[in-house]
Every structure is written in C-alpha cells, then in structure tokens.
Design a protein around this motif. Structure first.
Motif, PDB file in Angstrom:
ATOM      1  N   UNK A 153       6.825   9.304  -4.612  1.00  8.93           N
ATOM      2  CA  UNK A 153       8.278   9.385  -4.491  1.00  8.93           C
ATOM      3  C   UNK A 153       8.910   7.997  -4.461  1.00  8.93           C
ATOM      4  N   UNK A 154       8.370   7.116  -3.638  1.00  6.74           N
ATOM      5  CA  UNK A 154       9.007   5.806  -3.505  1.00  6.74           C
ATOM      6  C   UNK A 154       8.835   4.947  -4.757  1.00  6.74           C
ATOM      7  N   UNK A 155       7.738   5.140  -5.511  1.00 10.58           N
ATOM      8  CA  UNK A 155       7.582   4.346  -6.738  1.00 10.58           C
ATOM      9  C   UNK A 155       8.040   5.098  -7.981  1.00 10.58           C
ATOM     10  N   UNK A 156       8.792   6.184  -7.749  1.00  7.16           N
ATOM     11  CA  UNK A 156       9.396   6.955  -8.848  1.00  7.16           C
ATOM     12  C   UNK A 156       8.348   7.431  -9.845  1.00  7.16           C
ATOM     13  N   UNK A 157       7.192   7.834  -9.312  1.00  6.68           N
ATOM     14  CA  UNK A 157       6.075   8.350 -10.113  1.00  6.68           C
ATOM     15  C   UNK A 157       5.666   7.345 -11.188  1.00  6.68           C
ATOM     16  N   UNK A 158       5.388   6.128 -10.739  1.00 10.99           N
ATOM     17  CA  UNK A 158       5.078   5.031 -11.642  1.00 10.99           C
ATOM     18  C   UNK A 158       3.883   5.330 -12.541  1.00 10.99           C
ATOM     19  N   UNK A 159       2.850   5.948 -11.990  1.00 14.04           N
ATOM     20  CA  UNK A 159       1.646   6.219 -12.779  1.00 14.04           C
ATOM     21  C   UNK A 159       1.973   7.115 -13.969  1.00 14.04           C
ATOM     22  N   UNK A 160       2.728   8.184 -13.710  1.00 15.92           N
ATOM     23  CA  UNK A 160       3.088   9.095 -14.808  1.00 15.92           C
ATOM     24  C   UNK A 160       3.948   8.401 -15.858  1.00 15.92           C
ATOM     25  N   UNK A 161       4.815   7.503 -15.420  1.00 13.80           N
ATOM     26  CA  UNK A 161       5.663   6.773 -16.376  1.00 13.80           C
ATOM     27  C   UNK A 161       4.822   5.865 -17.265  1.00 13.80           C
ATOM     28  N   UNK A 162       3.829   5.215 -16.668  1.00 11.62           N
ATOM     29  CA  UNK A 162       2.940   4.357 -17.452  1.00 11.62           C
ATOM     30  C   UNK A 162       2.169   5.196 -18.466  1.00 11.62           C
TER      31      UNK A 162
ATOM     32  N   UNK B 219       0.802  -1.220   0.000  1.00  6.59           N
ATOM     33  CA  UNK B 219       0.000   0.000   0.000  1.00  6.59           C
ATOM     34  C   UNK B 219       0.840   1.276   0.000  1.00  6.59           C
ATOM     35  N   UNK B 220       1.970   1.281   0.696  1.00  2.49           N
ATOM     36  CA  UNK B 220       2.778   2.500   0.771  1.00  2.49           C
ATOM     37  C   UNK B 220       3.441   2.784  -0.575  1.00  2.49           C
ATOM     38  N   UNK B 221       4.155   1.800  -1.105  1.00  2.70           N
ATOM     39  CA  UNK B 221       4.920   2.029  -2.327  1.00  2.70           C
ATOM     40  C   UNK B 221       4.014   2.276  -3.524  1.00  2.70           C
ATOM     41  N   UNK B 222       2.921   1.533  -3.628  1.00  2.00           N
ATOM     42  CA  UNK B 222       2.051   1.728  -4.789  1.00  2.00           C
ATOM     43  C   UNK B 222       1.379   3.107  -4.766  1.00  2.00           C
ATOM     44  N   UNK B 223       1.220   3.683  -3.562  1.00  2.00           N
ATOM     45  CA  UNK B 223       0.491   4.942  -3.419  1.00  2.00           C
ATOM     46  C   UNK B 223       1.387   6.163  -3.330  1.00  2.00           C
ATOM     47  N   UNK B 224       2.657   5.967  -2.990  1.00  4.17           N
ATOM     48  CA  UNK B 224       3.562   7.081  -2.746  1.00  4.17           C
ATOM     49  C   UNK B 224       4.380   7.386  -4.002  1.00  4.17           C
TER      50      UNK B 224
ATOM     51  N   UNK C 205       2.863  -5.143  -9.946  1.00 11.69           N
ATOM     52  CA  UNK C 205       2.883  -5.361  -8.503  1.00 11.69           C
ATOM     53  C   UNK C 205       4.011  -4.513  -7.911  1.00 11.69           C
ATOM     54  N   UNK C 206       3.646  -3.335  -7.371  1.00  7.60           N
ATOM     55  CA  UNK C 206       4.630  -2.407  -6.804  1.00  7.60           C
ATOM     56  C   UNK C 206       4.855  -2.730  -5.339  1.00  7.60           C
ATOM     57  N   UNK C 207       6.136  -2.809  -4.933  1.00  4.13           N
ATOM     58  CA  UNK C 207       6.434  -3.209  -3.557  1.00  4.13           C
ATOM     59  C   UNK C 207       7.838  -2.766  -3.174  1.00  4.13           C
TER      60      UNK C 207
END
Length: 392
Positions: free
Chosen positions: A211-220, A204-209, A328-330
């Motif tokens: 900074x920690x997921x390196x802005x995964x949504x924007x990259x997708x 929950x933290x990494x998928x939602x944060x 699966x972000x973790x």
C-alpha cells in the motif's frame, strides 16, 4: 500488517496459546484516519500505523479490556523508535489508556523480550519469516513470465495460507511443505524470454508494504521488469550482527554465545529451507550479512548502524549479480533513506548500476509514474546494449 510476514508472526503467537490477529491491509481510509492524528512532519509509516491502530480501536467490536498492540521499537538514526511513544499519546488522547502497546526494542535484548510468549515462539517467528521470504522470491521470479495471468498469485496465496496454518498448529514439517510448494511453483507454465532484473532496496516498511509503495513490484512487472526484493530476514541477521558486536565489545561472553547460537540457528534454517527450491531460481540465495557489510564498506562504515548500510551493501551485491537497475524505496524525509540515496550515486559510478530514489508520502503523484517509466526504459535499453555486446 507491514507485509505478509506479519501473518507468520500472528501464527506464532497463536501456536503459543495467545489470541492474535493481524490488522487488515492498509487502504486510503488508513491514511485519511492517520492524518487526523499526526502533524505531517512524521515519516509516512508513522501515519499509516497510526491510522491502522485508530481504525482498530474505533471498531464496534473492539474490546479494550482484552486487547494490546504489538509495535516494535528501535534505536539508531531513525525515528521508528519513537512510533510506539507517539501511538501511546494518541491512544491516551482517545481514551484508551488501559490498552497496552508491547514495544520490544530491536537490539541485543529483542529475542529475550519476545521470549516471554513461549519457549518456541521466536523459533516459529524466524521459521515463518524465512519461509515467507522464499515464497515471495518464487512469486516475483515466476509471475513476470507466467502464461496464464493470475496463476502464480493463486499458488502463492494457497502456499501462504498453508504456511500460516502449519505455524499456528505447531507443525514442524515446514521442510516437507516447502518441497511440495516448490513443485507447484515449478509446474506453472511460463514464457522463456528474459527481462531486466530490478532490485528493490531501502527502508524496510515502505519497500515491503504494497500500500505505501503503491504496489511498486506490480508496476515494475507491468513495465517489463522482474523484481528482486530485499528480504525481511536480512534485518533479523543484521540484529544478530550488531548484537554480537556489542556483546564482544563489552566482553559479555554469555551474550556472545547467545547471539552466536541465534545466528547459527537462523543460518542453518535459511539454507535448509532454500535447498527445497532447486528449480534454478537466481534470487533464492542471499549473501550472509557479513558479506553485505563488507560490500558496503567503501561507502559507509559498519559503525554507522541502520538500514543505510544494508541498502548500499545489497545494491552492490545486485550490481555484481547482473541487476539492470535498483530502486531505493523510502518514506519522504527518511533519514537512513536520504543517506543511502546520496551514496547510491557513488555505487552507480563504481559499478555502472542505474538507480532511482522513490520517496513516498501518501499523496498521488503522476510524475512518479513518468519517472518509473523513464527509468525502466533506460535500464531496458542498457540491458539490450549489454546483451548485444555479448553476442558480438
């Protein structure tokens, strides 16, 4: 500040007469600071939350005598429950023994522990979390198709600020506010071409944060995809599910009634708020937590509590709703994340859903960008073949 839902939490505190602020968004200074106080064996979110906390206590305007930190705790197969204990050791070492860390355990007593703040506190927290989930769904559904870059972000930022202000003031007309926001989102000009839908599940933290997921949504999105991000409210419903099951097993009928009423309130609120967004959004409607558990049942038993079962259940749900792939972000070394990452292979075999495990530890990795590009190319090609087959 794990995610934008933290703003709703701060607003709920203030509405009950308590001073509260969300820590600033994490950045590279957060990680650099946190790494000075961890061994390197902890989960990445532990490093980030430690860094944010240390940055705060070291700020010139920090007043130890008037400050406390909120750092929820937990039980089950996850090291998250030990974060607050570790933070306590770090603050003590730095000379801040008098600064409390409020760490309510996310079990059957979670809402009771939070209830000391005020009678309406929990209700306002849940209201803010559900409403924020809906705003994020609109952002993710519209932004990939917007004609004018930045317009969706502007509407979202304005809506988030408005929601926070209303929660702080104790405004009860969240329904009316969401109806107005829905119209503003619907008025954004957008292109009509479809894009592959990518589900983002996991810890929950990494998928939602961001900074920690390196802005995964924007990259997708930059690689031509649209994102369905697992909502934060999912975890609140899961707490009700596990709490109700434990209460029944112990024949604690008072607790059963309390858990049932909490579930009933949250469910009605979610459906009521979601009904304000009737513009054809495909990600607004979420399955009930019991249905998610049932979808995960062939792969993991409901008695194995924690995020793994939610990740698998949501992945199956996404596959059945036509998602082109799932990520699966973790955190690197995450126990529930590693379990769900292994089980996703079976989900892929059964449902034909491509998946990618994305483990983060705060170090830059050029190979991850290559992996993501390859994954997006694969799901795009698979989607094109599927669409071509339908047309034939």
């Amino acid at each position: 500040r794990m995610c934008d839902h933290s703003l709703a939490l701060g607003a709920a505190f203030r509405s009950c007469g308590m001073e509260a602020e969300c820590l600033p968004l994490s950045n590279t200074a957060t990680t650099e600071t946190g790494r000075k106080y961890v061994s390197g064996k902890e989960c990445y979110p532990c490093t980030v939350t430690t860094g944010d906390m240390v940055k705060k206590v070291m700020a010139p305007d920090f007043d130890p005598a008037r400050s406390a930190f909120l750092m929820p705790s937990g039980i089950g197969p996850c090291r998250f429950g030990q974060y607050n204990a570790y933070h306590r050791m770090v603050l003590d070492e730095l000379g801040f023994r008098e600064v409390p860390i409020f760490a309510p355990v996310q079990d059957a007593g979670f809402y009771r522990e939070l209830g000391f703040v005020g009678r309406d506190f929990v209700r306002r927290v849940i209201s803010g979390v559900v409403a924020t989930d809906l705003l994020i769904k609109c952002l993710h559904e519209i932004r990939p198709y917007e004609r004018c870059a930045g317009e969706t972000n502007a509407v979202y930022d304005k809506a988030l600020a408005g929601l926070t202000a209303r929660l702080t003031a104790g405004d009860e007309d969240i329904d009316g506010f969401l109806s107005r926001v829905a119209r503003e989102f619907e008025e954004i000009p957008r292109f009509k071409e479809g894009k592959p839908l990518i589900g983002v599940v996991g810890e929950i933290y990494v998928r939602s944060n961001r900074y920690t997921n390196e802005d995964l949504v924007s990259k997708i999105e930059a690689l031509g995809g649209e994102v369905w991000l697992s909502p934060i409210s999912e975890w609140f419903f899961y707490l009700n599910f596990t709490g109700l099951r434990r209460a029944k097993s112990k024949r604690n009928w008072k607790a059963v009634l309390s858990e049932y009423l909490s579930w009933r309130f949250q469910s009605k609120l979610e459906h009521r708020y979601a009904s304000r967004f009737n513009g054809g959004y495909r990600t607004i409607s979420e399955l009930g937590i019991q249905q998610i558990i049932e979808k995960a049942a062939p792969y993991v038993d409901a008695s194995f509590e924690g995020e793994a079962i939610l990740t698998i259940g949501k992945a199956v749900d996404l596959a059945q709703r036509g998602a082109a792939g799932v990520i699966n972000a973790m955190p690197f070394g995450c126990m529930p994340g590693t379990i769900s990452g292994a089980l996703l292979k079976a989900v892929k075999d059964d449902h034909g859903l491509p998946y990618m495990n994305a483990a983060y530890d705060g170090t830059d990795s050029s190979s991850f960008s290559i992996q993501l590009e390859t994954f997006m190319h694969q799901v795009g090609a698979r989607r094109d073949l599927r669409e071509r087959g339908k047309s034939l």
